[in-house]
Structure formats: structure tokens, C-alpha cells
Design a protein around this motif. Structure first.
Motif, short mmCIF file in Angstrom:
data_model
loop_
_atom_site.label_atom_id
_atom_site.label_comp_id
_atom_site.label_asym_id
_atom_site.label_seq_id
_atom_site.Cartn_x
_atom_site.Cartn_y
_atom_site.Cartn_z
N ILE A 1 0.85 -1.20 0.00
CA ILE A 1 0.00 0.00 0.00
C ILE A 1 0.89 1.24 0.00
N LYS A 2 0.51 2.23 -0.80
CA LYS A 2 1.26 3.49 -0.84
C LYS A 2 0.89 4.31 0.39
N VAL A 3 1.87 4.48 1.30
CA VAL A 3 1.66 5.22 2.54
C VAL A 3 2.62 6.41 2.56
N THR A 4 2.07 7.60 2.73
CA THR A 4 2.88 8.82 2.77
C THR A 4 3.80 8.82 3.97
N SER A 5 5.04 9.23 3.75
CA SER A 5 6.02 9.38 4.82
C SER A 5 6.22 10.86 5.09
N LEU A 6 5.71 11.33 6.22
CA LEU A 6 5.90 12.74 6.58
C LEU A 6 7.38 13.05 6.81
N GLU A 7 8.09 12.09 7.43
CA GLU A 7 9.52 12.30 7.67
C GLU A 7 10.28 12.36 6.35
N GLY A 8 9.95 11.44 5.44
CA GLY A 8 10.61 11.41 4.14
C GLY A 8 10.33 12.66 3.33
N THR A 9 9.09 13.13 3.39
CA THR A 9 8.72 14.35 2.67
C THR A 9 9.45 15.55 3.25
N SER A 10 9.55 15.62 4.56
CA SER A 10 10.26 16.71 5.21
C SER A 10 11.75 16.68 4.83
N GLU A 11 12.32 15.49 4.81
CA GLU A 11 13.73 15.35 4.43
C GLU A 11 13.93 15.79 2.98
N LEU A 12 13.05 15.34 2.11
CA LEU A 12 13.12 15.71 0.69
C LEU A 12 13.06 17.22 0.53
N MET A 13 12.08 17.85 1.17
CA MET A 13 11.94 19.31 1.08
C MET A 13 13.17 20.02 1.65
N GLY A 14 13.79 19.41 2.65
CA GLY A 14 14.97 20.01 3.26
C GLY A 14 16.15 20.11 2.30
N TYR A 15 16.18 19.25 1.30
CA TYR A 15 17.27 19.29 0.33
C TYR A 15 17.06 20.36 -0.73
N TYR A 16 15.83 20.67 -1.04
CA TYR A 16 15.55 21.56 -2.17
C TYR A 16 15.99 22.98 -1.89
N PRO A 17 16.61 23.63 -2.89
CA PRO A 17 16.92 25.06 -2.74
C PRO A 17 15.63 25.87 -2.85
N GLN A 18 15.69 27.12 -2.46
CA GLN A 18 14.50 27.97 -2.41
C GLN A 18 13.74 28.05 -3.74
N PRO A 19 14.41 28.15 -4.89
CA PRO A 19 13.62 28.21 -6.14
C PRO A 19 12.74 26.98 -6.37
N VAL A 20 13.21 25.81 -5.95
CA VAL A 20 12.39 24.59 -6.08
C VAL A 20 11.22 24.66 -5.10
N LYS A 21 11.50 25.05 -3.87
CA LYS A 21 10.44 25.17 -2.86
C LYS A 21 9.39 26.19 -3.32
N ASP A 22 9.85 27.29 -3.89
CA ASP A 22 8.92 28.32 -4.37
C ASP A 22 7.99 27.76 -5.45
N GLU B 1 9.46 28.68 -16.37
CA GLU B 1 9.30 28.21 -14.98
C GLU B 1 10.49 27.36 -14.53
N LEU B 2 10.93 26.48 -15.41
CA LEU B 2 12.07 25.63 -15.07
C LEU B 2 13.35 26.45 -14.98
N TRP B 3 13.49 27.45 -15.84
CA TRP B 3 14.70 28.26 -15.85
C TRP B 3 14.80 29.15 -14.62
N LYS B 4 13.72 29.31 -13.86
CA LYS B 4 13.81 30.01 -12.58
C LYS B 4 14.54 29.16 -11.55
N ILE B 5 14.60 27.85 -11.83
CA ILE B 5 15.26 26.90 -10.92
C ILE B 5 16.68 26.62 -11.38
N VAL B 6 16.84 26.34 -12.67
CA VAL B 6 18.13 25.89 -13.20
C VAL B 6 18.32 26.43 -14.61
#
Length: 148
Positions: free
Chosen positions: A95-116, A136-141
């Protein structure tokens, strides 16, 4: 004599010097966060470039938080996909179960343009949110030079 010595040493020096290689991402649908973290840390430490030339979804997108952005570029075929992190299905009876910890860790890696971008598009959800080549993509990379 110096020419002879140089002609003998040059091949030896070429064999010993580390080869530089670019990582070309063309069809990467993601996987385990820990594996991508280790992979991208090796690329960062070797100062290699990453060329996104196709699909880079899920954990693949961690590249933006580990490899310096000036070492990453996108071609016109680039596409990124973001979604919530999940527990390994082998531990959740398939079953696909969301991981809040994993999502938080993933978001922690992203630079601000990705988060935005993620925030402007409703945050991470179960559904894949894609961003394709363009402004839109060129705002990130940056887009890759034409040589790619």
C-alpha cells in the motif's frame, strides 16, 4: 633524452589522472532517497556536471539540493516531477503510505527556487506535479549550452 622521457611519462599520467564524466539524466523515475543522496554526493564531490535531458521525477529531483546548481543544466527535453515521499511498499503490504519524515527530508534538500515552485503549485501531493522546459524551469536551473 627529455623528449623520450616526456613521451614515456605522458601516457602514464593520462592513465593516472581521474576521468571527468557528466551524468546525463534521460529517464529517471526516482527511487530510494538514501540511494539518490549517496549518488549525488559522489557526483558533487567529483565536481561532475549533471545534464537533465529528459524525465527526472521523484527522488531524482534531489539533485537540486546536493549538486551545486551551477553544475546542473537542462535541455529542451527536460521534465521534473515532484510528489510526496512514501514508505517502501515492502514494509506497508504493497500500500502506498505517505512518509511525513521522508517528505520533510526531501523538502529540506531543495533550494529555495524549487520550494517556491512547489508552493506556487499547491505544495507536494500524492499526484505527480510536473514542470517542463521553459521559463518556470529556468527560474530553478539554467538551460544547457547549445553544445548539449
Amino acid at each position: 633524452m627529455p623528449r623520450l622521457l616526456a613521451s614515456l611519462l605522458l601516457p602514464l599520467m593520462l592513465m593516472v589522472s581521474p576521468a571527468r564524466a557528466d551524468l546525463h539524466i534521460t529517464r529517471d523515475h526516482g527511487g530510494y532517497v538514501t540511494e539518490y543522496k549517496a549518488k549525488y554526493e559522489r557526483i558533487r564531490d567529483r565536481r561532475e556536471r549533471v545534464i537533465i535531458d529528459g524525465i527526472c521525477n521523484s527522488a531524482c529531483t534531489m539533485v537540486f539540493g546536493i549538486v551545486p546548481l551551477n553544475k546542473i543544466c537542462v535541455t529542451p527535453r527536460a521534465s521534473l516531477g515532484f510528489h510526496l515521499a512514501y514508505y517502501d511498499k515492502s514494509f506497508t503490504f504493497g500500500i502506498k503510505v505517505t512518509s511525513l519524515e521522508g517528505t520533510s527530508e526531501l523538502m529540506g534538500y531543495y533550494p529555495q527556487p524549487v520550494k517556491d515552485w512547489i508552493n506556487r503549485n499547491g505544495g507536494l501531493t500524492n499526484d505527480m506535479k510536473k514542470i517542463k522546459n521553459g521559463a518556470e524551469l529556468w527560474k530553478i536551473v539554467d538551460p544547457c549550452p547549445e553544445e548539449f
